[in-house]
Design a protein around this motif. Structure first.
Motif, PDB file in Angstrom:
ATOM      1  N   LYS A 140       0.823  -1.340  -0.040  1.00  0.00           N
ATOM      2  CA  LYS A 140       0.026   0.011  -0.095  1.00  0.00           C
ATOM      3  C   LYS A 140       0.931   1.396   0.093  1.00  0.00           C
ATOM      4  N   THR A 141       2.011   1.325   0.838  1.00  0.00           N
ATOM      5  CA  THR A 141       2.700   2.411   0.520  1.00  0.00           C
ATOM      6  C   THR A 141       3.335   2.925  -0.673  1.00  0.00           C
TER       7      THR A 141
ATOM      8  N   GLY B  11      -7.524 -12.497  -1.278  1.00  0.00           N
ATOM      9  CA  GLY B  11      -7.389 -11.514  -0.289  1.00  0.00           C
ATOM     10  C   GLY B  11      -6.247 -10.526  -0.250  1.00  0.00           C
ATOM     11  N   ARG B  12      -4.971 -11.178  -0.996  1.00  0.00           N
ATOM     12  CA  ARG B  12      -3.925 -10.378  -0.902  1.00  0.00           C
ATOM     13  C   ARG B  12      -3.934  -8.955  -1.347  1.00  0.00           C
ATOM     14  N   PRO B  13      -3.241  -8.040  -0.551  1.00  0.00           N
ATOM     15  CA  PRO B  13      -3.024  -6.705  -1.295  1.00  0.00           C
ATOM     16  C   PRO B  13      -2.495  -6.751  -2.602  1.00  0.00           C
TER      17      PRO B  13
ATOM     18  N   LEU C 154       4.441  13.442  -0.324  1.00  0.00           N
ATOM     19  CA  LEU C 154       5.189  12.178  -0.029  1.00  0.00           C
ATOM     20  C   LEU C 154       5.437  11.881   1.530  1.00  0.00           C
ATOM     21  N   ASP C 155       5.462  13.261   2.166  1.00  0.00           N
ATOM     22  CA  ASP C 155       5.831  13.114   3.705  1.00  0.00           C
ATOM     23  C   ASP C 155       4.506  12.638   4.287  1.00  0.00           C
ATOM     24  N   GLU C 156       3.440  12.366   3.741  1.00  0.00           N
ATOM     25  CA  GLU C 156       2.001  11.772   4.326  1.00  0.00           C
ATOM     26  C   GLU C 156       2.224  10.285   4.505  1.00  0.00           C
ATOM     27  N   VAL C 157       2.975   9.642   3.653  1.00  0.00           N
ATOM     28  CA  VAL C 157       3.128   8.283   3.448  1.00  0.00           C
ATOM     29  C   VAL C 157       4.439   7.768   3.862  1.00  0.00           C
ATOM     30  N   LEU C 158       5.467   8.610   3.856  1.00  0.00           N
ATOM     31  CA  LEU C 158       6.732   8.304   4.210  1.00  0.00           C
ATOM     32  C   LEU C 158       7.347   8.701   5.252  1.00  0.00           C
ATOM     33  N   PRO C 159       8.243   7.935   6.256  1.00  0.00           N
ATOM     34  CA  PRO C 159       8.759   8.577   7.355  1.00  0.00           C
ATOM     35  C   PRO C 159       9.607   9.708   7.135  1.00  0.00           C
TER      36      PRO C 159
ATOM     37  N   TRP D 225       8.686   0.933  -7.012  1.00  0.00           N
ATOM     38  CA  TRP D 225       8.907   2.166  -5.707  1.00  0.00           C
ATOM     39  C   TRP D 225       8.542   1.447  -4.425  1.00  0.00           C
ATOM     40  N   GLU D 226       8.960   0.195  -4.383  1.00  0.00           N
ATOM     41  CA  GLU D 226       8.717  -0.741  -2.938  1.00  0.00           C
ATOM     42  C   GLU D 226       9.512  -0.219  -1.981  1.00  0.00           C
TER      43      GLU D 226
END
Length: 355
Positions: free
Chosen positions: A70-71, A101-103, A154-159, A233-234
């Motif tokens: 999801k990231t 059911g896998r992402p 991008l700061d909303e989803v990455l540390p 982009w994993e």
């Protein structure tokens, strides 16, 4: 079960139109996640049109990269309106009857190839292609690394590091935690090297950059000598740009490394520290080991019975233990050079091998 019938039925629900799958092909090696290329006819009559799509699914074990799919999806969503070329993301879902059911995520297929014709040709013609490819890759990495990542969320989803001085430390601490959580055995040599590396973390990053993770030939989509889409982009993070050059699949061996980096720095608008480049090479060796060894859990508990997973999961940390232990205590640049010493089956694109 992923087959043409299941995909057609599922896509029909998503498009709210009739869907016929005309082709379905899984890409290989694809060890980290399943990637399927789907050719589909969507709609009926005059509204019928062909769509080429990419379906990316988590493995039953969760995948070799111990980070959520999801990231990666959220990174695609935020990059799609940006100057960075990526395929258009269509949807993400999980917990459905489809794919057990896998992402999974679906995006448009961008026309092109992951390889470049003529890249291994000897002589002046091959050199011209390698120089052009090295410079094109440098320009696209500069685009990624100079992107205003906050503008695109991008700061909303990455540390997010607190400052450029902490650009490397935050990512390092995350991967250290993953190692202790996922390792299949103690591997004291790797742990010793890890704590030695921690003492060497550079604090001179010129800026906090979006970094792609693994990149280079085999990871991007090329057409007519240009990168038209940056894929996979994993391993995306906010950190120091040098990490991408350390994990660029031998791109600095295509052409003169100094000339390639000078071209990159002119495009990016900042310079890279040789010490940080050296640290990043060592850190990436560790990070790769974490990924490959963490996948062993899925093999051991029966979720992922592929023999290749077991081979990588066992051999990678064993090899890394000896190689990392041999450089502990060296100066960083000396250690990175020793770690990068040519081995059998090395980079097929390096110019020196084709003189």
């Amino acid at each position: 079960m992923v087959d043409a019938t299941a995909v057609a039925s599922y896509f029909a629900q998503r498009f709210d139109e009739q869907v016929t799958v005309s082709s379905l092909k899984q890409t290989f090696p694809g060890m980290s996640r399943e990637t399927w290329i789907v050719g589909a006819e969507v709609g009926e009559g005059a509204r019928r049109r062909h769509r080429d799509l990419v379906l990316r699914i988590d493995l039953p074990s969760g995948g070799i990269v111990p980070l959520p799919l999801k990231t990666e999806w959220e990174v695609y969503v935020r990059l799609w309106p940006s100057p960075v070329p990526v395929a258009e993301p269509l949807w993400y879902d999980e917990g459905l009857p489809f794919a057990e059911g896998r992402p999974h995520m679906v995006r448009e297929l961008v026309e092109g190839a992951t390889s470049v014709p003529g890249l291994t040709e000897p002589g002046p013609e091959g050199d011209a292609i390698r120089r052009s490819v090295a410079f094109e890759h440098a320009e696209k990495l500069a685009l990624v690394h100079s992107l205003d990542w906050k503008r695109y969320g991008l700061d909303e989803v990455l540390p997010t590091p607190s400052s450029s001085a902490e650009a490397i430390r935050l990512d390092f601490e995350m991967w250290k935690e993953i190692w202790f959580e996922c390792r299949s055995a103690p591997y004291p040599e790797i742990t010793d090297a890890l704590y030695w590396l921690e003492e060497q973390i550079p604090t001179d990053s010129p800026r906090i950059s979006l970094i792609k993770g693994n990149n280079g030939i085999g990871e991007e989509i090329w057409r007519e000598g240009k990168i038209v889409a940056m894929s996979d982009w994993e391993l995306a993070a906010l950190g120091d740009a040098a990490q991408d050059w350390a994990f660029s699949q031998g791109m600095l061996g295509l052409w003169d490394a100094d000339e390639t980096l000078a071209h990159y720095e002119a495009a990016a608008g900042f310079t890279l520290s040789p010490r940080t480049m050296a640290f990043s090479q060592l850190f990436i060796a560790f990070k790769s080991t974490v990924c490959l060894n963490s996948a062993l859990r899925g093999f051991m508990d029966g979720r992922d019975p592929r023999p290749g997973v077991a081979v990588m999961g066992i051999s990678s940390p064993r090899n890394a233990a000896g190689r990392l232990a041999s450089v502990v205590g060296m100066e960083l640049e000396e250690a990175a050079a020793a770690l990068a010493a040519p081995r059998a089956g090395g980079n097929p694109y390096i110019r020196e091998e084709r003189s």
